[in-house]
Design a protein around this motif. Structure first.
Motif, PDB file in Angstrom:
ATOM      1  N   ALA A 415      33.211  50.247  37.523  1.00  0.00           N
ATOM      2  CA  ALA A 415      32.932  48.893  38.002  1.00  0.00           C
ATOM      3  C   ALA A 415      34.199  48.344  38.653  1.00  0.00           C
ATOM      4  N   VAL A 416      34.105  48.030  39.932  1.00  0.00           N
ATOM      5  CA  VAL A 416      35.255  47.554  40.697  1.00  0.00           C
ATOM      6  C   VAL A 416      35.189  46.031  40.760  1.00  0.00           C
ATOM      7  N   ILE A 417      36.266  45.380  40.317  1.00  0.00           N
ATOM      8  CA  ILE A 417      36.246  43.920  40.170  1.00  0.00           C
ATOM      9  C   ILE A 417      37.470  43.298  40.829  1.00  0.00           C
ATOM     10  N   CYS A 418      37.297  42.060  41.321  1.00  0.00           N
ATOM     11  CA  CYS A 418      38.427  41.299  41.870  1.00  0.00           C
ATOM     12  C   CYS A 418      38.315  39.877  41.334  1.00  0.00           C
ATOM     13  N   ALA A 419      38.499  38.883  42.179  1.00  0.00           N
ATOM     14  CA  ALA A 419      38.376  37.493  41.744  1.00  0.00           C
ATOM     15  C   ALA A 419      37.082  36.853  42.200  1.00  0.00           C
ATOM     16  N   SER A 420      36.508  37.362  43.286  1.00  0.00           N
ATOM     17  CA  SER A 420      35.336  36.706  43.872  1.00  0.00           C
ATOM     18  C   SER A 420      34.190  37.641  44.205  1.00  0.00           C
TER      19      SER A 420
END
Length: 467
Positions: A415-420
């Motif tokens: 699962a690739v996650i950032c801030a938005s």
């Protein structure tokens, strides 16, 4: 007097057409690579573009000075310290240019770059004092320029402090500020406003760094937390120093068969559609960099080798032609061409596709609880990671992803996650291209959403205190 601001929304760059309509003469300051807007304005206002002025040798975008000179015969002007390798008039502090009743006066303001020059504007039909200053990359609305793209950051910050305090802030408070960048530019920090102009007096009161009167304090604050240097800024500076670039570039259309052959020979597919469309179906191995959101050119320069052969894939042909123009603005060319007819033409021939799973950030905690096999890849910047991250996640900024990072199993879901949810889309496509079998694009939020939903968070200061 003629005064027109032209914004390049993708890069956050601002340029200007100034002149005197009665005298029929004008100049362009800091032109972007695509010059049609200036030519159209000049034609509409019945003026000749006789001069092109640069505040400095730009590091974030390819200048249109060569194309404007070729199209109009305009004389080019830049400060002597730029060392420009093209036919130009080198200018110094105090240099003046008369455009009919409009007077342009050069203020040497080093800091962002040694040659940096701001330009005072005087409308002599109304008064002899400057009504505005084109501040270039010194004062922005709400911020100042970064000092690390031409010199040691501390040396650049010292020069910047002196240029601000001794030159620009000595102008009358009602003097209007018109900068070379608005929000979205990589030439400043996070404080740059989307507002297009301000005044000396307002910025003196409300711009945090301009309120700092001690040089050492300014240097410390201007250099702490600087974002990573863009990988191609030296290349762009080299292009802008000359020889002049005088021609535009239009990539050729390609059939699906031609695209397949180009990709098999090593070309890189860059899909410029919205991430929803990309995740639904895309050419295997393609990267997703949407040209429908700002920052396409900057992101492209971050993740793609400047010498790579790029094949563009869009919703339709005009998407690809526009993406090629945005790429050219940062010194990159889609020399491989583009898929004619868009992704529809690929699917009509029933060619192979890949899909990317999408999971809303508010559902990620539940998904991880239900499936312990899920791994988390955080693609934000270092400062964001330190401020708070998911325990056990692996951190690699999206622009540094070249392989499946150590510590992640490419056979298990990632699962690739950032801030938005925007950088995570780019990151998921990069991870998938690198060999991740089940990349997951975390959408509609990020690490902050995880925390608000009750997920645990680690912070660097808490880890250090516990140690």
């Amino acid at each position: 007097m003629i005064f027109r601001q032209v914004i390049h929304d993708d890069l956050g760059c601002a340029s200007y057409l100034i002149g005197d309509q009665r005298a029929g003469v004008a100049a362009v300051v800091d032109p972007r690579f695509e010059i049609d807007d200036y030519l159209d304005l000049a034609r509409y206002l019945s003026v000749r573009i006789e001069h092109v002025l640069e505040t400095h040798t730009h590091a974030d975008h390819v200048s249109g000075h060569g194309r404007l000179a070729a199209a109009t015969g305009a004389r080019l002007h830049v400060h002597r310290a730029a060392g420009a390798d093209y036919d130009h008039e080198p200018i110094e502090d105090g240099w003046t240019l008369a455009l009919g009743r409009v007077l342009v006066r050069a203020l040497h303001t080093p800091g962002h770059r040694p040659e940096h020059t701001a330009y005072e504007l005087v409308d002599t039909s109304r008064g002899q004092e400057p009504w505005a200053v084109l501040t270039g990359d010194t004062i922005f609305v709400g911020d100042v320029a970064r000092p690390d793209l031409a010199a040691d950051p501390r040396d650049g910050a010292r020069e910047m402090f002196r240029s601000l305090q001794r030159r620009l802030l000595s102008l009358p408070p009602e003097t209007e500020i018109w900068p070379a960048h608005v929000g979205g530019s990589l030439c400043g920090g996070g404080g740059i406003d989307m507002k297009v102009s301000s005044t000396i007096g307002y910025e003196r009161k409300h711009n945090p760094l301009l309120a700092v009167r001690d040089e050492e304090t300014f240097v410390r604050r201007a250099t702490e937390g600087l974002p990573p240097q863009p990988p191609n800024f030296r290349r762009i500076v080299g292009i802008n120093k000359g020889p002049l670039v005088t021609e535009s570039f239009e990539p050729p259309p390609l059939t699906p068969t031609q695209v397949e052959r180009r990709l098999a020979a090593g070309a890189l597919a860059v899909d410029v559609r919205h991430d929803v469309q990309f995740d639904d179906a895309h050419v295997p191995g393609a990267l997703n960099l949407s040209m429908l959101r700002s920052g396409f050119g900057t992101k492209l320069a971050w993740v793609v080798d400047p010498d790579a052969e790029i094949v563009l894939i869009g919703r339709h042909d005009e998407d690809c032609r526009q993406a090629a123009r945005l790429a050219a603005a940062v010194g990159m060319r889609a020399a491989g061409g583009y898929l004619a007819g868009g992704m529809s033409s690929w699917r009509e021939e029933r060619r192979p596709i890949e899909r990317t799973e999408r999971v809303p950030a508010e559902d990620l905690l539940t998904r991880c609880t239900r499936d312990p096999q899920v791994q988390i890849l955080d693609v934000r910047e270092e400062a964001e990671w330190r401020a708070g991250h998911i325990p056990g996640s692996i951190h690699v900024p999206y622009h540094d992803l070249r392989d499946v990072p150590a510590g992640l199993d490419p056979e298990r879901p990632i699962a690739v996650i950032c801030a938005s949810g925007m950088r995570s889309g780019v990151g998921a496509s990069l991870a998938q291209r690198a060999g991740a079998r089940r990349a997951i694009h975390v959408i509609d939020g990020g690490v902050g959403t995880w925390e608000r939903c009750g997920g645990p968070i680690e912070r660097e200061e808490e880890i250090a205190a516990a140690a």
